[in-house]
Scaffold this active site. Structure first.
Site, PDB file in Angstrom:
ATOM      1  N   ASN A  54       0.848  -1.198   0.000  1.00  0.00           N
ATOM      2  CA  ASN A  54       0.000   0.000   0.000  1.00  0.00           C
ATOM      3  C   ASN A  54       0.877   1.239   0.000  1.00  0.00           C
ATOM      4  O   ASN A  54       1.206   1.804   1.046  1.00  0.00           O
ATOM      5  CB  ASN A  54      -0.954  -0.027   1.188  1.00  0.00           C
ATOM      6  CG  ASN A  54      -2.033  -1.058   0.991  1.00  0.00           C
ATOM      7  OD1 ASN A  54      -2.972  -0.842   0.220  1.00  0.00           O
ATOM      8  ND2 ASN A  54      -1.867  -2.205   1.626  1.00  0.00           N
ATOM      9  N   GLU A  55       1.253   1.639  -1.182  1.00  0.00           N
ATOM     10  CA  GLU A  55       2.170   2.761  -1.354  1.00  0.00           C
ATOM     11  C   GLU A  55       1.490   4.068  -0.947  1.00  0.00           C
ATOM     12  O   GLU A  55       0.265   4.114  -0.803  1.00  0.00           O
ATOM     13  CB  GLU A  55       2.614   2.833  -2.824  1.00  0.00           C
ATOM     14  CG  GLU A  55       3.367   1.609  -3.314  1.00  0.00           C
ATOM     15  CD  GLU A  55       4.778   1.479  -2.718  1.00  0.00           C
ATOM     16  OE1 GLU A  55       5.022   1.987  -1.621  1.00  0.00           O
ATOM     17  OE2 GLU A  55       5.616   0.847  -3.377  1.00  0.00           O
ATOM     18  N   PRO A  56       2.306   5.132  -0.735  1.00  0.00           N
ATOM     19  CA  PRO A  56       1.729   6.415  -0.369  1.00  0.00           C
ATOM     20  C   PRO A  56       0.529   6.763  -1.255  1.00  0.00           C
ATOM     21  O   PRO A  56       0.589   6.600  -2.479  1.00  0.00           O
ATOM     22  CB  PRO A  56       2.879   7.392  -0.591  1.00  0.00           C
ATOM     23  CG  PRO A  56       4.099   6.556  -0.376  1.00  0.00           C
ATOM     24  CD  PRO A  56       3.764   5.185  -0.847  1.00  0.00           C
ATOM     25  N   SER A  58      -2.479   5.364  -0.544  1.00  0.00           N
ATOM     26  CA  SER A  58      -3.492   4.320  -0.316  1.00  0.00           C
ATOM     27  C   SER A  58      -4.440   4.765   0.798  1.00  0.00           C
ATOM     28  O   SER A  58      -3.989   5.161   1.869  1.00  0.00           O
ATOM     29  CB  SER A  58      -2.823   3.011   0.096  1.00  0.00           C
ATOM     30  OG  SER A  58      -1.930   2.584  -0.895  1.00  0.00           O
ATOM     31  N   THR A  60      10.451   1.697  -3.451  1.00  0.00           N
ATOM     32  CA  THR A  60      10.196   0.274  -3.212  1.00  0.00           C
ATOM     33  C   THR A  60      10.916  -0.572  -4.252  1.00  0.00           C
ATOM     34  O   THR A  60      11.504  -1.609  -3.933  1.00  0.00           O
ATOM     35  CB  THR A  60       8.675   0.012  -3.288  1.00  0.00           C
ATOM     36  OG1 THR A  60       8.044   0.863  -2.341  1.00  0.00           O
ATOM     37  CG2 THR A  60       8.344  -1.429  -3.000  1.00  0.00           C
TER      38      THR A  60
END
Ligand code: GLP
Length: 628
Positions: free
Chosen positions: A160-162, A164, A179
């Site tokens: 859940n990357e920035p 999300s 990532t």
């Protein structure tokens, strides 16, 4: 004394700091054991949410041990993994499916049908349905009883990357640049890292009944502090754990260092003013109000919550001078000690002189990156310096380099006046090229390729070592066996590694040792090497040299030391920093962080200058290792 808020006022998720990851893993594995037993007694399966990455590996090893040695059965356990790279089939060596098989599932008695991971190969137009079905399957199993989590460098849980949202569900996402950089070593280069993944959403994760997020090593410290103490934000998906009634962080000392209770303990409760804590408070205060140490006055102490330090150790000017002198005494141009000088206030003892110095480099580039200038000085000052590359580092070398090398060899042979004398080399090069072709982009390197890649790095290190004054015969390569497992996450040190280090110490009987990795993730190459060295020193405990040998910790890839942590600061002249940059340019595959080493050294000098100490061009820093 003023009443201070307790740690909980800062920490919005219960956080347990363990002495090390092994102890945390044991505690968590015991909880899981109880959970499985309780649920099974009630005739229900235990539903576990699984994570990947290096973080849960010690926990999985402990689960395997519980299964093998204590008969813990996983027959009635259902698992759901957080995520999977999109575009990788389940038999791809870097797929999370393979990871789970290797690290856990192949070693326990869980039925295959109970294992669930998102698919990395579901066709694009079916991704949406696949994700919905994954959610439904979790629901149908009764929901996740305990979700295990790690944390990525962007503060993500799962993938859940920035950006999300709190209620996001299982879906396909685009991986953040950071990532992908972090995964680059696993994939032999950033260009090979998939761009997409399927991940449970934050909302999916928060539906688990219990959550435990684990984090080890200093590299995780900033994100842990933001997630635990900062505002809940979509920028750091781990911060949403604050919104769960039964979420906990299990972390080690390294990962705790940015929490207020660890970093600024005097803000949280009565501080114990040890010399290091006093130094930390003074440096923090000086930077905060942008004043050199010698210009701090009573008001500054009071305004910054340090009135009890002042009343215990003041008046201000005396305290300022004491700390200033301590910092001043860390600076020396004589890392091996200055012969025939009073060494009362010097970091290193004067005698014996010259010293036998062993500089350990976990991977071939670490020592030059972390302490190239200091090696230069040690050599110049006549010490007996030996640089020991502990691992071959071969995993860093891209296939293209090996290919280039083999092709060059073939070309040389084809131009030779007497080609028959080149036959063995030609055979070697052909074999290497054949192996490269056969293994494909992600296959494991067979021994010959690992050897070839290792040799390329040996050449680079010798070349770099030369520029800081070390001749070829001063560089030793030991290729510790733990590294030769073909993939990063398979590292596990054994008695063989231990023996190599004990033998080295006994052979050289050093007066001084330099090593990095104390603050690194314990599963990283540097972390494993550091622990191996500590164990080897302990094994040599009875010998004379081991008792008197000083151990200095330098920083390789880890964050730089802060001024209060520095026990020895070696100034570098403009010429020396240039030589170091030149040495680093000899390496083919440095990460961007490693390339920044000279800039970090310059920044160290700026910090010392800002505290009111002398203004140098650059500084390399060291911490004295305190025996455990
Ligand atoms: C990936 C995984 C996360 C994991 C993170 C950190 O992004 N999807 O679940 O927490 O890596 O990995 P490591 O534990 O290796 O630091």
């Amino acid at each position: 004394m003023s009443i201070r808020p307790p740690a909980e006022a800062y920490e919005k998720v219960p956080t347990v700091i363990f002495p090390d990851s092994a102890k945390a893993a044991k505690t968590l594995a015991q909880e899981v054991k109880q959970l499985i037993e309780t649920k099974n007694k009630a005739g229900k399966p235990a539903v576990l949410g699984m994570a990947t990455g290096s973080t849960p590996v010690p926990f999985y090893r402990e689960l395997i041990r519980l299964h093998k040695e204590e008969g813990l059965s996983f027959k009635n356990v259902i698992t759901f993994n957080l995520d999977e790279y999109y575009g990788l089939s389940s038999d791809h060596p870097e797929s999370y499916s393979m990871f789970m098989a290797e690290q856990l599932f192949d070693h326990i008695d869980i039925p295959k049908a109970n294992i669930n991971l998102p698919s990395g190969t579901v066709p694009g137009d079916q991704v949406f349905n696949h994700c919905r079905q994954y959610e439904e399957k979790i629901e149908a199993s009764g929901g996740i009883d305990l979700q295990i989590l790690g944390i990525g460098r962007t503060g993500h849980i799962g993938f859940n990357e920035p950006g999300s949202s709190r209620d996001s569900l299982t879906r396909r996402i685009t991986l953040d640049r950071v990532t992908r950089q972090d995964a680059a070593s696993d994939f032999r280069g950033e260009q090979n890292v998939p761009h997409f993944a399927i991940t449970m959403g934050v909302g999916t994760i928060l539906r688990a009944k219990k959550l435990v997020l684990m984090a080890w090593g200093e590299n995780k410290a900033v994100m842990v502090a933001k997630a635990v103490e900062g505002p809940m934000t979509e920028v750091i998906s781990a911060s949403f754990l604050q919104d769960h009634p039964d979420a906990r962080f299990f972390i080690d000392h390294g990962a705790s260092r940015e929490l207020t209770r660890v970093k600024l303990p005097w803000l949280v409760g009565p501080a114990s003013w040890t010399p290091r804590e006093t130094r930390r408070a003074m440096v923090w205060q000086a930077f905060k109000i942008k004043r050199p140490i010698l210009k701090l006055v009573d008001e500054h102490y009071n305004e910054n919550g340090l009135s009890d330090l002042l009343s215990e150790q003041g008046p201000a000017y005396q305290l300022n001078i004491r700390i200033f002198n301590q910092l001043q005494h860390t600076i020396t141009g004589w890392p091996g000690g200055k012969p025939d000088e009073d060494d009362t206030y010097r970091p290193e003892r004067a005698r014996p002189y010259p010293k036998r110095c062993l500089v350990f480099s976990p991977e071939p580039q670490d020592a030059i990156t972390g302490m190239g200038g200091t090696i230069d000085r040690l050599v110049e000052q006549g010490h007996d310096v030996r640089l020991i590359a502990l691992t071959s580092g071969s995993l860093r070398v891209p296939d293209s380099e090996a290919d280039k090398f083999a092709e060059t060899l073939l070309e040389l042979a084809s131009n030779a006046t007497n080609p028959t004398t080149w036959e063995p080399q030609v055979a070697y090069a052909r074999e290497a090229l054949g192996l490269l072709e056969a293994k494909g982009e992600f296959g494991e390197d067979p021994p010959l390729l690992r050897q070839l890649k290792g040799l390329i790095l040996r050449g680079e290190l010798r070349d770099a070592a030369h520029t800081v004054g070390l001749a070829n015969d001063r560089v030793t390569f030991v290729d510790l066996p733990f590294y030769e497992n073909g993939r990063y996450r398979r590292f596990k040190s054994t008695e063989e590694d231990h023996k190599v280090l004990v033998r080295l110490l006994q052979e050289h009987k050093p007066h001084q040792i330099y090593i990095t990795g104390d603050a690194a993730d314990p599963s990283s190459v540097a972390g494993i090497c550091f622990r191996l060295l500590v164990a080897a020193l302990q094994s040599c405990g009875g010998e004379d040299f081991a008792g008197s040998c000083s151990v200095w910790l330098y920083r390789g890839k880890e964050r730089p030391l802060e001024p209060h942590e520095i026990d020895m600061a070696i100034p570098m002249s403009p010429l020396q920093i240039e030589r170091k940059a030149n040495a680093l340019s000899r390496y083919g595959a440095l990460s961007s962080l490693e390339k920044e080493a000279p800039e970090t050294n310059r920044e160290n000098a700026r910090l010392y200058d800002a505290l009111g100490l002398a203004e140098y061009e650059a500084i390399e820093t060291f911490q004295r290792w305190r025996r455990v």
